[in-house]
Design a protein around this motif. Structure first.
Motif, short mmCIF file in Angstrom:
data_model
loop_
_atom_site.label_atom_id
_atom_site.label_comp_id
_atom_site.label_asym_id
_atom_site.label_seq_id
_atom_site.Cartn_x
_atom_site.Cartn_y
_atom_site.Cartn_z
N LYS A 79 -6.61 3.54 -9.00
CA LYS A 79 -5.96 3.70 -7.70
C LYS A 79 -6.80 4.48 -6.71
CE LYS A 79 -1.68 5.69 -5.80
NZ LYS A 79 -0.38 6.28 -6.17
N ARG A 80 -7.49 5.51 -7.19
CA ARG A 80 -8.17 6.44 -6.29
C ARG A 80 -9.67 6.37 -6.44
NH1 ARG A 80 -3.59 9.23 -8.17
NH2 ARG A 80 -2.19 9.89 -6.51
N GLU A 110 0.83 -1.20 0.00
CA GLU A 110 0.00 0.00 0.00
C GLU A 110 0.86 1.25 0.00
OE1 GLU A 110 -3.53 2.17 2.54
OE2 GLU A 110 -3.40 -0.02 2.49
N ARG A 111 1.97 1.22 0.71
CA ARG A 111 2.84 2.40 0.75
C ARG A 111 3.47 2.65 -0.61
NH1 ARG A 111 6.98 1.41 4.80
NH2 ARG A 111 6.22 -0.72 5.00
N LEU A 162 -5.67 9.03 -0.26
CA LEU A 162 -5.35 7.66 0.13
C LEU A 162 -5.56 6.76 -1.06
CD1 LEU A 162 -7.49 7.77 3.40
CD2 LEU A 162 -5.03 8.19 3.24
N LEU A 163 -5.56 5.46 -0.81
CA LEU A 163 -6.08 4.55 -1.81
C LEU A 163 -7.60 4.59 -1.71
CD1 LEU A 163 -3.89 1.34 -1.58
CD2 LEU A 163 -4.11 2.88 -3.52
N ARG A 191 0.79 4.23 -2.74
CA ARG A 191 0.60 5.65 -2.42
C ARG A 191 1.68 6.51 -3.08
NH1 ARG A 191 -2.33 6.65 2.67
NH2 ARG A 191 -3.03 4.67 3.55
N ARG A 192 2.89 5.95 -3.16
CA ARG A 192 4.04 6.75 -3.60
C ARG A 192 4.19 6.81 -5.13
NH1 ARG A 192 8.43 6.94 -0.03
NH2 ARG A 192 9.62 7.72 -1.83
N LYS A 233 -8.85 -0.60 -2.00
CA LYS A 233 -8.27 -1.28 -0.84
C LYS A 233 -9.02 -2.57 -0.54
CE LYS A 233 -8.12 2.13 2.20
NZ LYS A 233 -7.77 2.85 3.46
#
Length: 293
Positions: free
Chosen positions: A264-265, A132-133, A274-275, A136-137, A280
């Motif tokens: 993604k969003r 997940e990180r 966030l996601l 996000r990146r 998620k």
């Protein structure tokens, strides 16, 4: 339609992460792309290990790096039979998330590939996990692999919301699985339906609202298919009423989709930080591989 040039697969050298490498090899060969294989020795784990030694060997870090390098080379040698082109190895020390995103940027990777589970690289798809990180990146497509890769993807499920993300998802799916059958799925709900019912709106009126939303969704689906330039024979489209997560996972289960391609969003500003909540949920619950755009 542009092809994939560079695929970066990151591995923690666990058995689970090997599935991701095998899929990356298959995709690289099918797409005539260059494969880049990366392993990162986590500095946090190194620091914890040093604390366990009363007298730390001077060459501890180098010995660990040499061992990891040999494992990485052995992995590539085992996968080599399925690889038609070249592959490069990348071994480093640092923060895993930083190193993966930096390497992807340095290579201008068209696709990142990670395993769904692993001993440290990808432990669980929960808040704070490496996967997940990384998601996000990075702004790059990221494929999360759960299943073995005996063949290319044959059926791909693409949830769509008719935004630019939907077109991008279709484009990338066709690059990854040019021979697969595509299923475009749009789900809808009537805004504030529960409150409307509580406020006295009749079931007949609510049914009319759902029918109107269904018609609008079908019209926009036809427009999306036309904009994407998709041949009718290569896809199936669905517009369904209900919770997006439930409908996506139900269709995956019933139809045996091998890959889900999802944005993604979410569609509001909070989810953009966030996601998206649906993304998620799909990442944590899907049985198939998931490609996040």
């Amino acid at each position: 339609m542009t092809r994939l040039h560079t695929i970066l697969a990151a591995t923690d050298l666990s058995a689970a992460a090997r599935l991701a490498c095998e899929r990356a090899v298959r995709l690289a060969s099918a797409c005539d792309a260059r494969l880049e294989l990366q392993h990162v020795v986590n500095t946090g784990a190194l620091d914890s290990l040093r604390l366990l030694f009363a007298s730390q060997p001077d060459d501890l870090q180098q010995r660990l790096l040499d061992e990891a390098r040999e494992e990485l080379r052995s992995l590539l040698a085992e996968l080599h039979d399925g690889l038609s082109g070249s592959a490069n190895l990348h071994l480093g020390i640092g923060n895993v998330v930083n190193e993966i995103t930096l390497q992807a940027d340095a290579l201008d990777a068209d696709l990142l590939v990670l395993g769904a589970h692993g001993s440290s690289l990808v432990r669980d798809l929960i808040v704070g996990s490496t996967t997940e990180r990384v998601l996000r990146r990075t702004g790059r497509p990221l494929l999360v692999v759960r299943r073995p890769a005996p063949r290319g993807y044959r059926q791909v499920l693409i949830p769509v919301d008719f935004s630019a993300r939907s077109l991008k998802a279709i484009e990338v799916a066709r690059r990854l699985a040019p021979k697969a059958a595509l299923v475009l799925l749009h789900t809808f709900e009537v805004p504030f339906e529960g409150r409307l019912r509580h406020a006295g709106v009749s079931e007949q009126e609510l049914a009319a609202l759902r029918a109107s939303a269904q018609r609008e969704g079908e019209t926009r689906m036809a427009e999306l298919i036309a904009r994407a330039g998709l041949p009718a024979a290569a896809l199936h489209s669905l517009v369904l009423y209900g919770d997006p997560s439930v409908q996506i996972l139900e269709h995956e289960r019933l139809q045996g989709s091998e890959l889900i391609v999802i944005g993604k969003r979410g569609q509001n500003s909070l989810e953009d930080l966030l996601l998206g909540s649906v993304t998620k949920h799909i990442l944590s619950q899907a049985q198939s591989d998931v490609l996040v755009i």
